[in-house]
Design a protein around this motif. Structure first.
Motif, PDB file in Angstrom:
ATOM      1  N   ARG A  84      -4.307   8.761  -9.956  1.00  0.00           N
ATOM      2  CA  ARG A  84      -4.925   9.766  -9.456  1.00  0.00           C
ATOM      3  C   ARG A  84      -5.587   9.424  -8.221  1.00  0.00           C
ATOM      4  O   ARG A  84      -5.641  10.166  -7.289  1.00  0.00           O
ATOM      5  N   ASP A  85      -6.451   8.339  -8.417  1.00  0.00           N
ATOM      6  CA  ASP A  85      -7.021   7.853  -7.127  1.00  0.00           C
ATOM      7  C   ASP A  85      -6.226   7.657  -5.860  1.00  0.00           C
ATOM      8  O   ASP A  85      -6.556   7.929  -4.809  1.00  0.00           O
ATOM      9  N   PHE A  86      -4.821   7.109  -5.959  1.00  0.00           N
ATOM     10  CA  PHE A  86      -4.139   6.878  -4.792  1.00  0.00           C
ATOM     11  C   PHE A  86      -3.510   8.008  -4.433  1.00  0.00           C
ATOM     12  O   PHE A  86      -3.469   8.133  -3.250  1.00  0.00           O
ATOM     13  N   GLY A  87      -3.341   8.964  -5.247  1.00  0.00           N
ATOM     14  CA  GLY A  87      -2.836  10.168  -4.826  1.00  0.00           C
ATOM     15  C   GLY A  87      -4.049  11.025  -4.010  1.00  0.00           C
ATOM     16  O   GLY A  87      -3.523  11.824  -2.789  1.00  0.00           O
ATOM     17  N   ARG A 123       6.895   6.299  -7.743  1.00  0.00           N
ATOM     18  CA  ARG A 123       7.225   4.738  -7.808  1.00  0.00           C
ATOM     19  C   ARG A 123       6.144   4.248  -8.586  1.00  0.00           C
ATOM     20  O   ARG A 123       6.505   3.370  -9.330  1.00  0.00           O
ATOM     21  N   LEU A 124       4.807   4.747  -8.291  1.00  0.00           N
ATOM     22  CA  LEU A 124       3.575   4.152  -9.008  1.00  0.00           C
ATOM     23  C   LEU A 124       3.970   4.424 -10.637  1.00  0.00           C
ATOM     24  O   LEU A 124       3.381   3.652 -11.244  1.00  0.00           O
ATOM     25  N   GLU A 125       4.565   5.563 -11.037  1.00  0.00           N
ATOM     26  CA  GLU A 125       4.417   6.134 -12.356  1.00  0.00           C
ATOM     27  C   GLU A 125       5.610   5.404 -13.008  1.00  0.00           C
ATOM     28  O   GLU A 125       5.733   5.644 -14.204  1.00  0.00           O
ATOM     29  N   ARG A 126       6.444   4.718 -12.247  1.00  0.00           N
ATOM     30  CA  ARG A 126       7.569   4.276 -13.195  1.00  0.00           C
ATOM     31  C   ARG A 126       7.321   3.336 -14.207  1.00  0.00           C
ATOM     32  O   ARG A 126       6.631   2.586 -14.049  1.00  0.00           O
ATOM     33  N   SER A 139       0.899  -1.276  -0.151  1.00  0.00           N
ATOM     34  CA  SER A 139      -0.143   0.047  -0.065  1.00  0.00           C
ATOM     35  C   SER A 139       0.775   1.207   0.035  1.00  0.00           C
ATOM     36  O   SER A 139       1.790   1.213   0.844  1.00  0.00           O
ATOM     37  N   PRO A 140       0.486   2.327  -0.834  1.00  0.00           N
ATOM     38  CA  PRO A 140       1.301   3.552  -0.744  1.00  0.00           C
ATOM     39  C   PRO A 140       0.877   4.056   0.489  1.00  0.00           C
ATOM     40  O   PRO A 140       1.869   5.198   0.856  1.00  0.00           O
ATOM     41  N   LEU A 141       0.102   4.032   1.180  1.00  0.00           N
ATOM     42  CA  LEU A 141      -0.364   4.639   2.464  1.00  0.00           C
ATOM     43  C   LEU A 141       0.855   4.547   3.513  1.00  0.00           C
ATOM     44  O   LEU A 141       0.922   5.053   4.353  1.00  0.00           O
ATOM     45  N   VAL A 142       1.504   3.269   3.328  1.00  0.00           N
ATOM     46  CA  VAL A 142       2.250   2.809   4.381  1.00  0.00           C
ATOM     47  C   VAL A 142       3.364   3.836   4.686  1.00  0.00           C
ATOM     48  O   VAL A 142       3.748   4.256   5.672  1.00  0.00           O
ATOM     49  N   PRO A 143       4.163   4.218   3.458  1.00  0.00           N
ATOM     50  CA  PRO A 143       5.210   5.100   3.524  1.00  0.00           C
ATOM     51  C   PRO A 143       4.878   6.442   4.029  1.00  0.00           C
ATOM     52  O   PRO A 143       5.688   7.300   4.674  1.00  0.00           O
ATOM     53  N   VAL A 144       3.476   6.866   3.571  1.00  0.00           N
ATOM     54  CA  VAL A 144       2.991   8.033   4.233  1.00  0.00           C
ATOM     55  C   VAL A 144       3.038   8.095   5.718  1.00  0.00           C
ATOM     56  O   VAL A 144       3.287   8.974   6.501  1.00  0.00           O
ATOM     57  N   ALA A 185       6.612  15.971   5.786  1.00  0.00           N
ATOM     58  CA  ALA A 185       6.919  14.489   5.600  1.00  0.00           C
ATOM     59  C   ALA A 185       6.056  13.407   4.872  1.00  0.00           C
ATOM     60  O   ALA A 185       6.364  12.787   4.244  1.00  0.00           O
ATOM     61  N   THR A 186       4.593  13.947   5.360  1.00  0.00           N
ATOM     62  CA  THR A 186       3.580  13.002   4.599  1.00  0.00           C
ATOM     63  C   THR A 186       3.611  13.192   2.962  1.00  0.00           C
ATOM     64  O   THR A 186       3.363  12.607   2.179  1.00  0.00           O
ATOM     65  N   GLN A 187       3.927  14.842   2.802  1.00  0.00           N
ATOM     66  CA  GLN A 187       3.829  15.112   1.281  1.00  0.00           C
ATOM     67  C   GLN A 187       4.977  14.711   0.575  1.00  0.00           C
ATOM     68  O   GLN A 187       4.777  14.254  -0.516  1.00  0.00           O
ATOM     69  N   ILE A 188       6.262  14.548   1.421  1.00  0.00           N
ATOM     70  CA  ILE A 188       7.459  14.016   0.589  1.00  0.00           C
ATOM     71  C   ILE A 188       7.197  12.540   0.433  1.00  0.00           C
ATOM     72  O   ILE A 188       7.451  12.009  -0.811  1.00  0.00           O
ATOM     73  N   ALA A 189       6.628  11.896   1.429  1.00  0.00           N
ATOM     74  CA  ALA A 189       6.449  10.205   1.139  1.00  0.00           C
ATOM     75  C   ALA A 189       5.433  10.131   0.115  1.00  0.00           C
ATOM     76  O   ALA A 189       5.585   9.141  -0.745  1.00  0.00           O
ATOM     77  N   ALA A 190       4.193  10.839  -0.073  1.00  0.00           N
ATOM     78  CA  ALA A 190       3.198  10.758  -1.072  1.00  0.00           C
ATOM     79  C   ALA A 190       3.871  10.969  -2.615  1.00  0.00           C
ATOM     80  O   ALA A 190       3.647  10.330  -3.208  1.00  0.00           O
ATOM     81  N   SER A 191       4.717  12.046  -2.662  1.00  0.00           N
ATOM     82  CA  SER A 191       5.387  12.297  -3.767  1.00  0.00           C
ATOM     83  C   SER A 191       6.379  11.458  -4.144  1.00  0.00           C
ATOM     84  O   SER A 191       6.218  10.590  -5.465  1.00  0.00           O
ATOM     85  N   GLU A 192       7.013  10.451  -3.238  1.00  0.00           N
ATOM     86  CA  GLU A 192       7.841   9.456  -3.575  1.00  0.00           C
ATOM     87  C   GLU A 192       7.078   8.373  -4.228  1.00  0.00           C
ATOM     88  O   GLU A 192       7.497   7.600  -4.998  1.00  0.00           O
ATOM     89  N   GLU A 193       6.088   8.274  -3.426  1.00  0.00           N
ATOM     90  CA  GLU A 193       5.177   6.954  -3.828  1.00  0.00           C
ATOM     91  C   GLU A 193       4.678   7.185  -5.178  1.00  0.00           C
ATOM     92  O   GLU A 193       4.357   6.181  -5.982  1.00  0.00           O
TER      93      GLU A 193
END
Length: 235
Positions: free
Chosen positions: A200-203, A122-125, A83-88, A111-119
């Protein structure tokens, strides 16, 4: 219609068309095949990734809302890792622990914004490859089409008469490369748009979860001096 397509494939006509094509048409078909295979590998991998991320995100949110303390969530967060929510959550929790007795919501939000941006990154890779495939392969197939028509006119000139036998090889090359270009492009475009919508939904889910997490952190259920220790937040 599908029956006729299968019969056409089983009859060996596709192989025959490839072997009877010229060098340029063969090169075009090989390039389109490489694009298609790589695109389908991305499509399958991303489908599995997004499905697991969606399922684990729902489970993680339920576990988060049932927990009484932040450290309880941290103890079980690893099992929801897709889940991308875990790094957030991890980013906010680590920042909260580093703050000690002084609570700074702004730094936790960052910190949450940085983690969300990194996720999201990763998803867009590798998804841009699907966009590239959808944009480029029709033109590669069109190049093969134009070359096939040129061959058809050369055959017509050599024959000295407008006969089907003279133009058929070039026209068949043109049609095959056109179909191959569409075969590579259409799935890539469809799944690229679908996956970008999923991202976009995950974001949006990460943004909502960040707000819910900040509300939990701000809730004054324990003394401020305990926020950096074991008892971070009681819920």
């Amino acid at each position: 219609m599908p029956y006729h397509l299968l019969a056409f494939a089983d009859s060996g006509e596709i192989t025959s068309l490839f072997t009877n094509s010229g060098m340029v048409a063969r090169a075009v078909l090989i390039i389109l095949l490489a694009f298609s295979l790589f695109s389908w590998s991305i499509i399958i991998a991303k489908f599995s990734l997004f499905r697991r991320a969606r399922v684990q995100s729902g489970r993680f949110v339920r576990a988060f809302r049932k927990a009484n303390r932040m450290q309880d969530v941290a103890a079980v967060a690893e099992q929801f890792k897709p889940s991308p929510l875990v790094p957030v959550f991890d980013g906010a929790y680590e920042e909260l622990r580093r703050q000690g007795p002084r609570l700074n919501i702004t730094t936790i939000q960052r910190a949450t914004q940085i983690a969300a941006s990194e996720e999201l990154t990763r998803l867009e890779r590798r998804l841009p490859w699907l966009a590239t495939t959808g944009a480029v392969t029709p033109f590669i197939g069109l190049f093969g089409t134009v070359w096939g028509i040129i061959d058809a006119f050369h055959g017509l000139g050599d024959a000295g008469a407008a006969t089907l036998r003279a133009v058929a090889p070039g026209i068949s090359e043109a049609l095959v490369t056109t179909a191959a270009g569409l075969f590579a492009a259409v799935p890539a475009v469809i799944f690229y748009n679908m996956y970008m919508n999923n991202i976009r939904d995950f974001g949006a889910r990460m943004d909502d979860f960040s707000l819910e997490l900040l509300n939990t952190v701000e809730r004054p259920a324990v003394p401020a001096a305990q926020r950096g220790g074991v008892e971070v937040v009681e819920r």
